[in-house]
Design a protein around this motif. Sequence first.
Motif, short mmCIF file in Angstrom:
data_model
loop_
_atom_site.label_atom_id
_atom_site.label_comp_id
_atom_site.label_asym_id
_atom_site.label_seq_id
_atom_site.Cartn_x
_atom_site.Cartn_y
_atom_site.Cartn_z
N UNK A 75 0.80 -1.21 -0.17
CA UNK A 75 0.27 -0.16 0.66
C UNK A 75 0.90 1.56 0.20
N UNK A 76 -0.24 2.73 -0.23
CA UNK A 76 0.94 3.75 -0.46
C UNK A 76 0.79 4.13 1.67
N UNK A 77 2.17 4.02 1.47
CA UNK A 77 2.53 4.44 3.30
C UNK A 77 1.49 5.89 3.55
N UNK A 78 1.13 6.48 2.63
CA UNK A 78 0.28 7.97 2.66
C UNK A 78 -0.94 7.62 2.80
N UNK A 79 -1.59 6.73 2.50
CA UNK A 79 -3.38 6.11 1.94
C UNK A 79 -3.89 6.33 3.72
N UNK A 80 -4.92 7.18 3.83
CA UNK A 80 -5.25 6.85 5.17
C UNK A 80 -6.75 7.12 4.94
#
Length: 139
Positions: A75-80
Amino acid sequence: MASNICGSRGELKETNIRNWFYEIKEYFKAEGILDVLSNGNRVFNVDETALFLCPKGDKVLAQKSQKGVYNFNQNNEKECLTVLLGDNANGLQTPPIIIFSYERIPSSIVFSMPRGYSIGNSENGWMNSANFYEYIVNI
């Protein structure tokens, strides 16, 4: 571990907070809506929190000379996603809203939401002014 805080928050003093409340009261008085402050059903506080879907890894042991230690993920590490919660002064909780980073929220998510929850979307899963406006007006 210490928490990060920006300079403006670190410099906040009690007098600043008391002045803010004084200014709000004066504004309400000037607008003729001072009675709002005496009705706990009309005084709300809401706050949002971001839940990162790919949180930082735990501490690890590695050789001192090793240049990089990585935890690979898909996953994208900044996905939230963001959750907004609120209460009024009489203790009534507002329905939460969850903001996802989908262009179109999958039906599996829509149909799995608990009754009363609201959902929204934004490009990065963060709350934005359009989502907040929709929440205040419609929820």
